[in-house]
Design a protein around this motif. Structure first.
Motif, PDB file in Angstrom:
ATOM      1  N   LEU A 184     106.066  35.438 -11.941  1.00  0.00           N
ATOM      2  CA  LEU A 184     106.535  35.731 -10.823  1.00  0.00           C
ATOM      3  C   LEU A 184     108.082  35.938 -11.058  1.00  0.00           C
ATOM      4  O   LEU A 184     108.919  36.613 -10.300  1.00  0.00           O
ATOM      5  N   TYR A 185     108.703  34.998 -11.911  1.00  0.00           N
ATOM      6  CA  TYR A 185     110.239  34.910 -12.238  1.00  0.00           C
ATOM      7  C   TYR A 185     110.608  36.626 -12.788  1.00  0.00           C
ATOM      8  O   TYR A 185     111.371  37.126 -12.395  1.00  0.00           O
ATOM      9  N   HIS A 186     109.507  37.080 -13.725  1.00  0.00           N
ATOM     10  CA  HIS A 186     109.845  38.358 -14.156  1.00  0.00           C
ATOM     11  C   HIS A 186     109.704  39.658 -13.192  1.00  0.00           C
ATOM     12  O   HIS A 186     110.173  40.552 -13.317  1.00  0.00           O
ATOM     13  N   ALA A 187     109.001  39.166 -12.129  1.00  0.00           N
ATOM     14  CA  ALA A 187     108.792  40.211 -10.827  1.00  0.00           C
ATOM     15  C   ALA A 187     110.008  39.941 -10.158  1.00  0.00           C
ATOM     16  O   ALA A 187     109.771  40.642  -8.886  1.00  0.00           O
ATOM     17  N   GLY A 188     110.869  39.124 -10.290  1.00  0.00           N
ATOM     18  CA  GLY A 188     111.991  38.939  -9.274  1.00  0.00           C
ATOM     19  C   GLY A 188     111.834  37.996  -8.090  1.00  0.00           C
ATOM     20  O   GLY A 188     112.698  37.915  -7.384  1.00  0.00           O
ATOM     21  N   GLN A 189     110.658  37.489  -8.117  1.00  0.00           N
ATOM     22  CA  GLN A 189     110.192  36.342  -7.069  1.00  0.00           C
ATOM     23  C   GLN A 189     110.729  35.119  -7.268  1.00  0.00           C
ATOM     24  O   GLN A 189     109.639  34.109  -7.622  1.00  0.00           O
ATOM     25  N   THR A 190     111.877  34.655  -7.515  1.00  0.00           N
ATOM     26  CA  THR A 190     112.463  33.552  -8.181  1.00  0.00           C
ATOM     27  C   THR A 190     112.185  32.381  -7.327  1.00  0.00           C
ATOM     28  O   THR A 190     111.980  31.132  -7.936  1.00  0.00           O
ATOM     29  N   GLU A 191     112.054  32.393  -5.968  1.00  0.00           N
ATOM     30  CA  GLU A 191     112.117  31.267  -4.904  1.00  0.00           C
ATOM     31  C   GLU A 191     110.708  30.809  -5.160  1.00  0.00           C
ATOM     32  O   GLU A 191     110.479  29.698  -5.309  1.00  0.00           O
TER      33      GLU A 191
END
Length: 60
Positions: free
Chosen positions: A23-30
């Motif tokens: 998810l971090y790598h997909a930009g979904q940091t929250e």
């Protein structure tokens, strides 16, 4: 039984860690941060279960 459950929980924590990483790598940091916090909770619980398992083995 407790050893099995502890191992099972560790597997889930690992899987959730992988999900957070993706998810971090997909930009979904929250959402990744939220899952990462849940993994920390899993790890704290696992530490307590590990202690309980050691106490059981010691007959306490």
């Amino acid at each position: 039984m407790l050893k099995y459950m502890l191992d099972h929980n560790r597997e889930h924590a690992d899987e959730l860690g992988d999900l957070a990483h993706n998810l971090y790598h997909a930009g979904q940091t929250e959402s990744a941060d939220s899952i990462h916090e849940a993994v920390k909770d899993f790890q704290k619980g696992n530490e307590k279960l590990d202690k309980a398992l050691a106490l059981i083995k010691d007959g306490k």
